[in-house]
Write an enzyme that holds these catalytic residues in place. Structure first.
Site, PDB file in Angstrom:
ATOM      1  N   SER A  94       0.853  -1.194   0.000  1.00 40.00           N
ATOM      2  CA  SER A  94       0.000   0.000   0.000  1.00 40.00           C
ATOM      3  C   SER A  94       0.886   1.240   0.000  1.00 40.00           C
ATOM      4  CB  SER A  94      -0.878   0.003   1.243  1.00 40.00           C
ATOM      5  OG  SER A  94      -0.068   0.296   2.365  1.00 40.00           O
ATOM      6  N   LYS A  95       0.235   2.392  -0.035  1.00 40.45           N
ATOM      7  CA  LYS A  95       0.954   3.673  -0.082  1.00 40.45           C
ATOM      8  C   LYS A  95       2.014   3.782   1.011  1.00 40.45           C
ATOM      9  CE  LYS A  95      -2.809   6.474  -1.832  1.00 40.45           C
ATOM     10  NZ  LYS A  95      -4.069   6.222  -1.149  1.00 40.45           N
ATOM     11  N   ARG A  96       1.740   3.156   2.147  1.00 45.00           N
ATOM     12  CA  ARG A  96       2.705   3.239   3.251  1.00 45.00           C
ATOM     13  C   ARG A  96       4.079   2.714   2.830  1.00 45.00           C
ATOM     14  NH1 ARG A  96       2.240  -0.277   6.905  1.00 45.00           N
ATOM     15  NH2 ARG A  96       0.692  -1.502   5.803  1.00 45.00           N
ATOM     16  N   HIS A  97       4.085   1.761   1.885  1.00 47.39           N
ATOM     17  CA  HIS A  97       5.360   1.159   1.485  1.00 47.39           C
ATOM     18  C   HIS A  97       6.098   1.983   0.438  1.00 47.39           C
ATOM     19  CE1 HIS A  97       2.957  -2.375   2.904  1.00 47.39           C
ATOM     20  NE2 HIS A  97       4.078  -2.582   3.542  1.00 47.39           N
TER      21      HIS A  97
END
Ligand code: GLU
Length: 510
Positions: free
Chosen positions: A259-262
């Site tokens: 996800s965007k967190r990565h």
């Protein structure tokens, strides 16, 4: 009945829903399907699944087509290219779905369900709370079709459900996951057409895959629990089953869904970052598969010949950004210089380093600089930062490491000598620099990095960067060229630096 005729031409499809930018997981699905089709001389179909009217948007369809084309994939049939089994947009096939739903209703294989949504939710929660399967209770199963039609005429709303056996197992052999089975008790009668008249995913997908003669359904594992419902539909119509292959999910290094967190997750983001499509395809192919001989840098053509769907791994694929950028660097190295410049220019323009038009001398010079500075760059968007080595010179804002280098007495001596020796010069080049450095070494006895590091700081206002034999000719030449932000030549740099340090050539008042 399973498709078993090995002489049958392979037909695969990528069936995205245009509800957002295309994610790397979906792009990998597209790539695997495409590789399979191209390798086996088959047909690759693009089908747009836009029946979720609230979330589907034409601009997402446009983006996804652009992103797939950018990746280097092409399709033989699709909404933009047409084909024998179109239309290829589900929103244009609604009449077909209704026709097949009517057939099931009339054969007694499907029925109208009048249960209101809230009631279904209440039943579901109750079943879960009691530890029972949340499958539909079958309450409307036995309403005769005639009676149901009258209720509809009087204005009631109903969904259509497929009647499935209450007990038994649905089994299939997944090309990636092997033997898979689902208990019918947990499935219940699935909705095939919603009360708003839109087909449910499981229904439209089967009608389309069957009518489009899809032989292999290769898709993400998030759909594996839909597959038994789809198989029940194939069986209801007495259609041959395609081969199924469910690809594992793409995860971040921490084992959660990517996800965007990565970091970047959409093809669009990687494209804007300046990752090459061939590098991205190369990396996407490694999400669940690895080449037999261990060669890692592969072109699309090589992937087509080496790829093997039956060797795709069922374990979760971990997205490794470092590996992707490493592959990108390898693919960048393979580009001809003119291509490197072409790909670099938009980033340099956006950073204001290059104007709208470029003279031939500027172009030739830039091409050499790009060649040098691209080395070790992960992606093209990192290039303007590298270019600041040449375009920016800020002796008043030195980083800690550079300040450290020039803080010693010996460094001061070296810099003073260079200022002194260049004070009357009007021309500078690497030969002059080499000669002056030799003199300074002899006169001060300072040598090695004690000598060269301060000189580098003076000319670049940085502790590291290109070798000076490369740097000096480049800035000297660049300073004579026409750029929106003029490049300072070496003498300007030395004088500005001297000023900041308060060094005056000897003989003049300090
Ligand atoms: N529209 C579905 C999706 O984007 C397609 C799934 C399938 O390939 O069957 O997830």
């Amino acid at each position: 009945m399973i498709r078993s005729d090995s002489t049958e031409k392979i037909r695969v499809r990528f069936a995205p829903s245009p509800t957002g930018f295309i994610h790397v997981g979906n792009a990998r699905t597209a790539l695997f399907n495409w590789l399979l089709a191209r390798q086996k001389g088959g047909v690759f179909v693009l089908r747009v699944e836009d029946t979720d009217i609230e979330r589907s948007k034409p601009e997402y369809e446009k983006n996804l087509i652009e992103d797939l084309r950018w990746l280097g994939l092409d399709w033989d049939e699709g909404p933009d290219v047409g084909g024998e089994f179109g239309p290829y947009r589900q929103s244009e096939r609604l009449e077909l779905y209704h026709q097949y739903a009517r057939q099931l209703l009339e054969n007694g294989q499907a029925y109208y369900c009048f249960c209101p949504q809230e009631e279904l939710e209440r039943q579901r929660e109750e079943a879960l709370a009691q530890g029972r399967s949340p499958a539909y209770s079958g309450r409307c199963r036995n309403i005769p079709l005639e009676k149901a039609r009258r209720r509809l005429e009087s204005g009631e709303q109903a969904a259509i459900r497929l009647k499935v056996p209450e007990e038994g197992l649905v089994r299939f052999n997944d090309l990636v996951r092997g033997e898979v089975e689902f208990d019918l008790k947990l499935i219940g009668d699935p909705i095939i057409v919603r009360s708003n008249g839109m087909p449910a995913y499981n229904f439209s997908v089967v009608i389309d895959d069957a009518l489009m003669h899809i032989t292999h359904v290769v898709r993400g594992e998030d759909h594996i629990s839909n597959t038994p419902r789809q198989i029940l539909l194939y069986q209801a119509f007495n259609w041959p089953l395609p081969v199924f292959a469910h690809l594992s999910m793409v995860m971040g290094k921490d084992n959660t869904r990517l996800s965007k967190r990565h970091g970047a997750t959409s093809i669009d983001q990687f494209r804007r970052e300046g990752v090459l499509p061939q590098a991205l395809c190369n990396y996407l192919a490694f999400l669940g598969w690895s080449p037999p001989e261990g060669k890692e840098v592969l072109t699309l053509e090589e992937l087509v010949s080496l790829f093997d769907l039956s060797h795709v791994n069922r374990a979760a694929a971990i997205f490794d950004y470092d590996k992707l950028y490493w592959l990108n660097r390898q693919h960048i190295k393979l580009l001809p210089p003119s291509k490197k410049l072409e790909l670099a220019l938009p980033y340099l323009k956006e950073a204001g380093l290059v104007g709208a038009t470029l003279g031939p001398a500027e172009e030739e010079w830039l091409s050499r600089v790009v060649e040098l500075l691209l080395e070790g760059v992960d992606k093209f968007s990192d290039l303007p930062q590298k270019f600041s080595l040449i375009f920016d010179f800020q002796p008043e804002a030195l980083a800690e490491e550079a300040r450290e280098i020039i803080s010693s007495d010996s460094a001061r001596k070296v810099l003073q000598a260079l200022v002194q020796k260049t004070s009357d010069l009007s021309d500078f080049n690497y030969e002059v620099f080499a000669r002056l450095t030799g003199e300074i070494k002899k006169e001060t006895g300072i040598k090695g990095k004690e000598l060269y590091h301060p000189l580098r700081v003076m000319l670049t206002a940085r502790a590291s960067g290109l070798e000076l034999d490369k740097f000096i000719p480049l800035v000297e030449e660049g300073a004579r060229l026409n750029f929106p932000r003029p490049i300072k030549n070496c003498l300007q740099r030395i004088r500005e630096f001297a000023c900041v340090l308060g060094i005056e050539p000897a003989g003049k008042p300090a």
